[in-house]
Design a protein around this motif. Structure first.
Motif, PDB file in Angstrom:
ATOM      1  N   LYS A  12       7.909   9.629 -74.559  1.00 50.92           N
ATOM      2  CA  LYS A  12       8.348  11.020 -74.403  1.00 50.92           C
ATOM      3  C   LYS A  12       6.882  11.601 -74.699  1.00 50.92           C
ATOM      4  N   LEU A  13       6.049  11.295 -75.607  1.00 45.92           N
ATOM      5  CA  LEU A  13       4.876  12.185 -76.137  1.00 45.92           C
ATOM      6  C   LEU A  13       3.865  11.885 -74.607  1.00 45.92           C
ATOM      7  N   ASP A  14       3.458  10.516 -74.075  1.00 42.15           N
ATOM      8  CA  ASP A  14       2.794   9.842 -72.865  1.00 42.15           C
ATOM      9  C   ASP A  14       3.375  10.880 -71.748  1.00 42.15           C
ATOM     10  N   ALA A  15       5.072  11.601 -71.573  1.00 43.91           N
ATOM     11  CA  ALA A  15       4.862  11.895 -70.745  1.00 43.91           C
ATOM     12  C   ALA A  15       4.938  13.367 -71.033  1.00 43.91           C
ATOM     13  N   ILE A  16       4.988  14.005 -72.084  1.00 43.27           N
ATOM     14  CA  ILE A  16       4.400  15.383 -71.927  1.00 43.27           C
ATOM     15  C   ILE A  16       2.513  15.915 -72.612  1.00 43.27           C
ATOM     16  N   SER A  17       1.519  14.340 -72.768  1.00 49.51           N
ATOM     17  CA  SER A  17       0.540  14.496 -72.448  1.00 49.51           C
ATOM     18  C   SER A  17       0.144  14.185 -70.821  1.00 49.51           C
ATOM     19  N   LEU A  18       0.759  14.079 -69.853  1.00 50.27           N
ATOM     20  CA  LEU A  18       0.582  14.276 -68.234  1.00 50.27           C
ATOM     21  C   LEU A  18       1.252  15.358 -67.902  1.00 50.27           C
ATOM     22  N   VAL A  19       1.625  15.970 -68.544  1.00 50.27           N
ATOM     23  CA  VAL A  19       0.942  17.517 -68.062  1.00 50.27           C
ATOM     24  C   VAL A  19       0.957  18.564 -68.764  1.00 50.27           C
ATOM     25  N   LEU A  20       0.782  18.320 -70.108  1.00 49.29           N
ATOM     26  CA  LEU A  20      -0.001  18.869 -70.982  1.00 49.29           C
ATOM     27  C   LEU A  20      -1.570  18.950 -70.611  1.00 49.29           C
ATOM     28  N   GLU A  21      -2.537  17.502 -70.386  1.00 49.63           N
ATOM     29  CA  GLU A  21      -3.220  17.398 -70.927  1.00 49.63           C
ATOM     30  C   GLU A  21      -3.776  16.567 -70.154  1.00 49.63           C
ATOM     31  N   GLN A  22      -3.137  16.389 -68.785  1.00 47.02           N
ATOM     32  CA  GLN A  22      -3.821  15.607 -67.985  1.00 47.02           C
ATOM     33  C   GLN A  22      -3.357  16.586 -66.471  1.00 47.02           C
ATOM     34  N   GLY A  23      -2.891  17.719 -66.689  1.00 50.13           N
ATOM     35  CA  GLY A  23      -2.447  18.869 -65.212  1.00 50.13           C
ATOM     36  C   GLY A  23      -1.542  18.019 -64.876  1.00 50.13           C
ATOM     37  N   TYR A  24      -1.187  17.241 -64.301  1.00 48.93           N
ATOM     38  CA  TYR A  24       0.267  16.875 -63.154  1.00 48.93           C
ATOM     39  C   TYR A  24       1.328  17.991 -63.267  1.00 48.93           C
ATOM     40  N   SER A  25       2.016  18.579 -62.335  1.00 47.91           N
ATOM     41  CA  SER A  25       3.502  19.273 -62.193  1.00 47.91           C
ATOM     42  C   SER A  25       4.633  18.244 -63.317  1.00 47.91           C
ATOM     43  N   ARG A  26       5.494  19.379 -63.997  1.00 45.38           N
ATOM     44  CA  ARG A  26       6.739  17.918 -64.547  1.00 45.38           C
ATOM     45  C   ARG A  26       7.907  17.395 -63.695  1.00 45.38           C
ATOM     46  N   SER A  27       7.726  17.879 -61.852  1.00 38.95           N
ATOM     47  CA  SER A  27       8.383  17.187 -61.345  1.00 38.95           C
ATOM     48  C   SER A  27       7.319  16.409 -60.952  1.00 38.95           C
ATOM     49  N   GLU A  28       6.261  15.838 -60.537  1.00 41.43           N
ATOM     50  CA  GLU A  28       5.233  14.728 -60.172  1.00 41.43           C
ATOM     51  C   GLU A  28       5.912  14.270 -61.613  1.00 41.43           C
ATOM     52  N   ALA A  29       5.664  14.651 -62.741  1.00 48.43           N
ATOM     53  CA  ALA A  29       5.171  13.413 -63.972  1.00 48.43           C
ATOM     54  C   ALA A  29       6.370  13.214 -63.952  1.00 48.43           C
ATOM     55  N   ALA A  30       7.884  13.681 -64.272  1.00 47.68           N
ATOM     56  CA  ALA A  30       8.389  13.090 -64.237  1.00 47.68           C
ATOM     57  C   ALA A  30       9.701  12.168 -62.882  1.00 47.68           C
ATOM     58  N   ARG A  31       9.103  12.555 -61.879  1.00 50.08           N
ATOM     59  CA  ARG A  31       9.217  11.846 -60.758  1.00 50.08           C
ATOM     60  C   ARG A  31       8.569   9.806 -61.302  1.00 50.08           C
ATOM     61  N   SER A  32       7.217  10.206 -61.094  1.00 45.13           N
ATOM     62  CA  SER A  32       6.834   9.654 -61.617  1.00 45.13           C
ATOM     63  C   SER A  32       7.232   8.420 -62.429  1.00 45.13           C
ATOM     64  N   LEU A  33       7.964   8.914 -63.381  1.00 45.39           N
ATOM     65  CA  LEU A  33       8.580   7.520 -64.618  1.00 45.39           C
ATOM     66  C   LEU A  33       9.634   7.340 -64.834  1.00 45.39           C
ATOM     67  N   GLY A  34      10.247   8.258 -63.313  1.00 46.32           N
ATOM     68  CA  GLY A  34      12.131   8.007 -63.591  1.00 46.32           C
ATOM     69  C   GLY A  34      12.934   8.910 -63.756  1.00 46.32           C
ATOM     70  N   ILE A  35      12.207  10.170 -64.557  1.00 44.80           N
ATOM     71  CA  ILE A  35      13.670  10.827 -65.285  1.00 44.80           C
ATOM     72  C   ILE A  35      13.578  12.342 -64.900  1.00 44.80           C
ATOM     73  N   ASN A  36      14.285  12.695 -65.053  1.00 42.97           N
ATOM     74  CA  ASN A  36      14.928  14.076 -64.632  1.00 42.97           C
ATOM     75  C   ASN A  36      13.825  15.291 -65.432  1.00 42.97           C
ATOM     76  N   ALA A  37      13.493  15.710 -64.139  1.00 39.98           N
ATOM     77  CA  ALA A  37      12.527  16.843 -64.803  1.00 39.98           C
ATOM     78  C   ALA A  37      12.708  18.329 -65.080  1.00 39.98           C
ATOM     79  N   ASN A  38      14.141  18.582 -65.874  1.00 38.73           N
ATOM     80  CA  ASN A  38      14.777  19.037 -66.487  1.00 38.73           C
ATOM     81  C   ASN A  38      14.537  18.489 -68.416  1.00 38.73           C
ATOM     82  N   MET A  39      14.461  17.560 -68.059  1.00 39.56           N
ATOM     83  CA  MET A  39      15.209  16.166 -69.575  1.00 39.56           C
ATOM     84  C   MET A  39      13.311  16.256 -70.114  1.00 39.56           C
ATOM     85  N   LEU A  40      12.077  16.902 -69.008  1.00 39.28           N
ATOM     86  CA  LEU A  40      10.976  16.541 -69.553  1.00 39.28           C
ATOM     87  C   LEU A  40      10.299  18.333 -70.065  1.00 39.28           C
TER      88      LEU A  40
END
Length: 97
Positions: A12-40
C-alpha cells in the motif's frame, strides 16, 4: 463467491508513493499494480488522514522504516534521472556529428 484480496502495508505504501512521490496518476498506478483506482484513492486518503490510523491493525512505520522507504524512493528517482542523462548524452552526441 469471491475472496477479498489482502494487501500488505508495504504494498500500500509503495502504491501511494507512486502517486504522491513519483508523479503517476491514480489510474496509471492502479492499472500497473492490478488494483482498483478507487481503492488506491482510499489508501491515499487514509494515509493523509490526521488521525494517522491508516491501514488498520498495521500500526505506523518506525522512524527507521520510514527513512528506508524515503531513501528507496530517492534511489529510484535518481536512477531515472541518471538514465535520462545517459539518453540525452547519446542524443546530443548524434546531433554534433
Amino acid at each position: 463467491m469471491t475472496t477479498r484480496n489482502k494487501y500488505s502495508k508495504e504494498f500500500k505504501l509503495d502504491a501511494i508513493s507512486l502517486v504522491l512521490e513519483q508523479g503517476y496518476s491514480r489510474s496509471e498506478a492502479a492499472r500497473s499494480l492490478g488494483i482498483n483506482a478507487n481503492m488506491l484513492g482510499r489508501w491515499i486518503k487514509e494515509s493523509e488522514a490526521d488521525d494517522a490510523l491508516a491501514f488498520r491493525g498495521n500500526g505506523k512505520l518506525t522512524p527507521d522504516q520510514e527513512e528506508i522507504r524515503k531513501l528507496k524512493a530517492q534511489v529510484k528517482r535518481l536512477e531515472m534521472e541518471k538514465q535520462i542523462l545517459k539518453e540525452a548524452t547519446v542524443f546530443f552526441a548524434k546531433e554534433t556529428k
